[in-house]
Design a protein around this motif. Structure first.
Motif, mmCIF file in Angstrom:
data_model
loop_
_atom_site.group_PDB
_atom_site.id
_atom_site.type_symbol
_atom_site.label_atom_id
_atom_site.label_comp_id
_atom_site.label_asym_id
_atom_site.label_seq_id
_atom_site.Cartn_x
_atom_site.Cartn_y
_atom_site.Cartn_z
ATOM 1 N N TRP A 35 18.309 85.659 46.698
ATOM 2 C CA TRP A 35 18.586 86.039 48.084
ATOM 3 C C TRP A 35 19.672 85.173 48.704
ATOM 4 N N LEU A 36 19.839 83.952 48.182
ATOM 5 C CA LEU A 36 20.872 83.077 48.713
ATOM 6 C C LEU A 36 22.272 83.648 48.477
ATOM 7 N N LEU A 37 22.421 84.406 47.375
ATOM 8 C CA LEU A 37 23.718 85.015 47.095
ATOM 9 C C LEU A 37 24.081 86.072 48.131
ATOM 10 N N LEU A 38 23.087 86.554 48.846
ATOM 11 C CA LEU A 38 23.319 87.508 49.925
ATOM 12 C C LEU A 38 23.368 86.818 51.288
ATOM 13 N N ALA A 39 22.470 85.846 51.486
ATOM 14 C CA ALA A 39 22.351 85.205 52.796
ATOM 15 C C ALA A 39 23.555 84.320 53.123
ATOM 16 N N VAL A 40 24.036 83.564 52.146
ATOM 17 C CA VAL A 40 25.152 82.648 52.419
ATOM 18 C C VAL A 40 26.400 83.395 52.886
ATOM 19 N N PRO A 41 26.866 84.426 52.148
ATOM 20 C CA PRO A 41 28.038 85.160 52.671
ATOM 21 C C PRO A 41 27.760 85.880 53.988
ATOM 22 N N ALA A 42 26.499 86.310 54.206
ATOM 23 C CA ALA A 42 26.162 86.955 55.480
ATOM 24 C C ALA A 42 26.355 85.989 56.642
ATOM 25 N N VAL A 43 25.900 84.751 56.473
ATOM 26 C CA VAL A 43 26.064 83.733 57.520
ATOM 27 C C VAL A 43 27.543 83.442 57.762
ATOM 28 N N LEU A 44 28.316 83.329 56.679
ATOM 29 C CA LEU A 44 29.747 83.046 56.817
ATOM 30 C C LEU A 44 30.476 84.199 57.504
ATOM 31 N N LEU A 45 30.116 85.424 57.159
ATOM 32 C CA LEU A 45 30.731 86.581 57.804
ATOM 33 C C LEU A 45 30.344 86.665 59.278
ATOM 34 N N HIS A 46 29.085 86.341 59.570
ATOM 35 C CA HIS A 46 28.610 86.320 60.959
ATOM 36 C C HIS A 46 29.451 85.334 61.775
ATOM 37 N N ALA A 47 29.648 84.147 61.226
ATOM 38 C CA ALA A 47 30.491 83.160 61.911
ATOM 39 C C ALA A 47 31.915 83.671 62.047
ATOM 40 N N GLY A 48 32.398 84.365 61.001
ATOM 41 C CA GLY A 48 33.753 84.900 61.035
ATOM 42 C C GLY A 48 33.969 85.912 62.146
ATOM 43 N N VAL A 49 32.923 86.674 62.481
ATOM 44 C CA VAL A 49 33.026 87.642 63.579
ATOM 45 C C VAL A 49 33.379 86.942 64.884
ATOM 46 N N HIS A 50 32.711 85.823 65.143
ATOM 47 C CA HIS A 50 32.962 85.092 66.389
ATOM 48 C C HIS A 50 34.330 84.420 66.368
ATOM 49 N N VAL A 51 34.705 83.863 65.229
ATOM 50 C CA VAL A 51 36.019 83.219 65.138
ATOM 51 C C VAL A 51 37.123 84.238 65.388
ATOM 52 N N LEU A 52 37.010 85.406 64.746
ATOM 53 C CA LEU A 52 38.023 86.443 64.916
ATOM 54 C C LEU A 52 38.059 86.964 66.357
ATOM 55 N N ALA A 53 36.865 87.187 66.927
ATOM 56 C CA ALA A 53 36.797 87.694 68.304
ATOM 57 C C ALA A 53 37.383 86.686 69.287
ATOM 58 N N TRP A 54 37.093 85.409 69.076
ATOM 59 C CA TRP A 54 37.612 84.392 69.993
ATOM 60 C C TRP A 54 39.134 84.269 69.886
ATOM 61 N N ARG A 55 39.662 84.453 68.656
ATOM 62 C CA ARG A 55 41.119 84.415 68.505
ATOM 63 C C ARG A 55 41.774 85.577 69.233
ATOM 64 N N LEU A 56 41.173 86.747 69.131
ATOM 65 C CA LEU A 56 41.715 87.923 69.804
ATOM 66 C C LEU A 56 41.635 87.790 71.322
ATOM 67 N N LEU A 57 40.539 87.180 71.805
ATOM 68 C CA LEU A 57 40.368 86.997 73.243
ATOM 69 C C LEU A 57 41.207 85.849 73.789
ATOM 70 N N GLY A 58 41.548 84.907 72.917
ATOM 71 C CA GLY A 58 42.306 83.746 73.359
ATOM 72 C C GLY A 58 41.459 82.647 73.940
ATOM 73 N N GLY A 59 40.163 82.663 73.660
ATOM 74 C CA GLY A 59 39.264 81.623 74.153
ATOM 75 C C GLY A 59 37.830 81.910 73.762
ATOM 76 N N ALA A 60 36.970 80.947 73.999
ATOM 77 C CA ALA A 60 35.561 81.079 73.630
ATOM 78 C C ALA A 60 34.849 82.079 74.527
ATOM 79 N N ASP A 61 34.002 82.898 73.923
ATOM 80 C CA ASP A 61 33.189 83.863 74.660
ATOM 81 C C ASP A 61 31.729 83.441 74.530
ATOM 82 N N LEU A 62 31.122 83.079 75.653
ATOM 83 C CA LEU A 62 29.728 82.627 75.646
ATOM 84 C C LEU A 62 28.873 83.474 76.584
#
Length: 265
Positions: A35-62
């Motif tokens: 399950w770790l082979l699925l969970a680890v990339p899922a967590v990284l992709l989840h984090a990537g969603v926020h990084v990408l969204a914040w770059r597009l917005l030009g700042g942190a969204d909380l």
């Protein structure tokens, strides 16, 4: 790849990891931790969603859904990181679908405008708050699992996913360690709030601050009772749930009312 595509891929991996853990719990001889082979990339992709969204917005969204998703990310990361070492993989059966729900809500309903006015002190305050909420949310799930485990042992009916949990004493130790870390993070959150947030009680933050302090006090009483009188069992579960309930009202309850009902951002 767009943030929505990343969110969908992460969600599929989360749900597959949860499904595999559920099947793992039913097996008489547990299989390796694939399950770790699925969970680890899922967590990284989840984090990537926020990084990408914040770059597009030009700042942190909380804002509400963004904060909710970040707490889900923290819970998933804690479960993935601590699960194998502490034998609490069963948490993932609940945590990964929760992380999926918060991520899809953020990707589908969107966040708010970037909060560019946040300097590093307030960003530190927000980060500590989100870490505290994620840690205490995991502690709440551990408390519920401990309650179910204790009840099953008393009824001599320990089956299903309860079989893959560590012994009761180890679960209690893990719960109070998690509560201790969450209490420390919440203490730092309140301290940075006092130091860096102007007019903490004069703004709309007053009730949020009061509820957070009440939650902090309940946790402090619980941890002191554990140290001084060895509190455990139902009392520990009830106080953990009370503390988390107050914290949810303080943060997400306030955000829901102000941002989604009153539209005051």
């Amino acid at each position: 790849m767009t943030a929505l595509a990343l969110a969908l891929l992460a969600s599929v991996l989360y749900l597959l990891a949860s499904h595999q853990l559920a099947g793992h719990a039913q097996q008489p001889h547990p299989t390796p931790r694939r399950w770790l082979l699925l969970a680890v990339p899922a967590v990284l992709l989840h984090a990537g969603v926020h990084v990408l969204a914040w770059r597009l917005l030009g700042g942190a969204d909380l804002h509400f859904f963004a904060a909710l998703s970040l707490v889900g990310l923290g819970m998933a990361a804690l479960t993935t990181g601590l699960g194998p070492a502490q034998r609490i993989e069963a948490l993932g059966i609940i945590v990964f679908p929760l992380a999926t729900a918060t991520l899809l809500a953020y990707a589908g309903l969107g966040g708010g405008m970037p909060q560019r006015e946040l300097g590093w002190p307030l960003q530190l305050h927000a980060l500590l708050a989100l870490l505290a909420y994620a840690t205490l949310a995991v502690a709440t799930l551990l408390a519920l699992m401990l309650w179910f485990q204790d009840r099953a042992l008393r009824q001599r009916h320990l089956g299903g996913w309860l079989r893959v949990l560590p012994p009761l004493t180890q679960m209690e130790t893990l719960l109070f360690r998690c509560l201790g870390v969450g209490f420390a993070l919440l203490s730092l959150t309140l301290l940075t709030g006092v130091l860096f947030v102007e007019n903490l009680f004069a703004q709309d933050l007053g009730h949020k601050t009061v509820l957070s302090i009440l939650s902090w006090a309940v946790l402090g009483v619980l941890l002191f009772g554990r140290w001084r009188w060895g509190w455990r069992g139902p009392r520990a579960v009830k106080l953990t749930l009370l503390a988390m309930g107050l914290l949810l009202l303080a943060f997400f309850g306030s955000k829901f009312v102000y941002e989604l009902v009153l539209h005051r951002g």
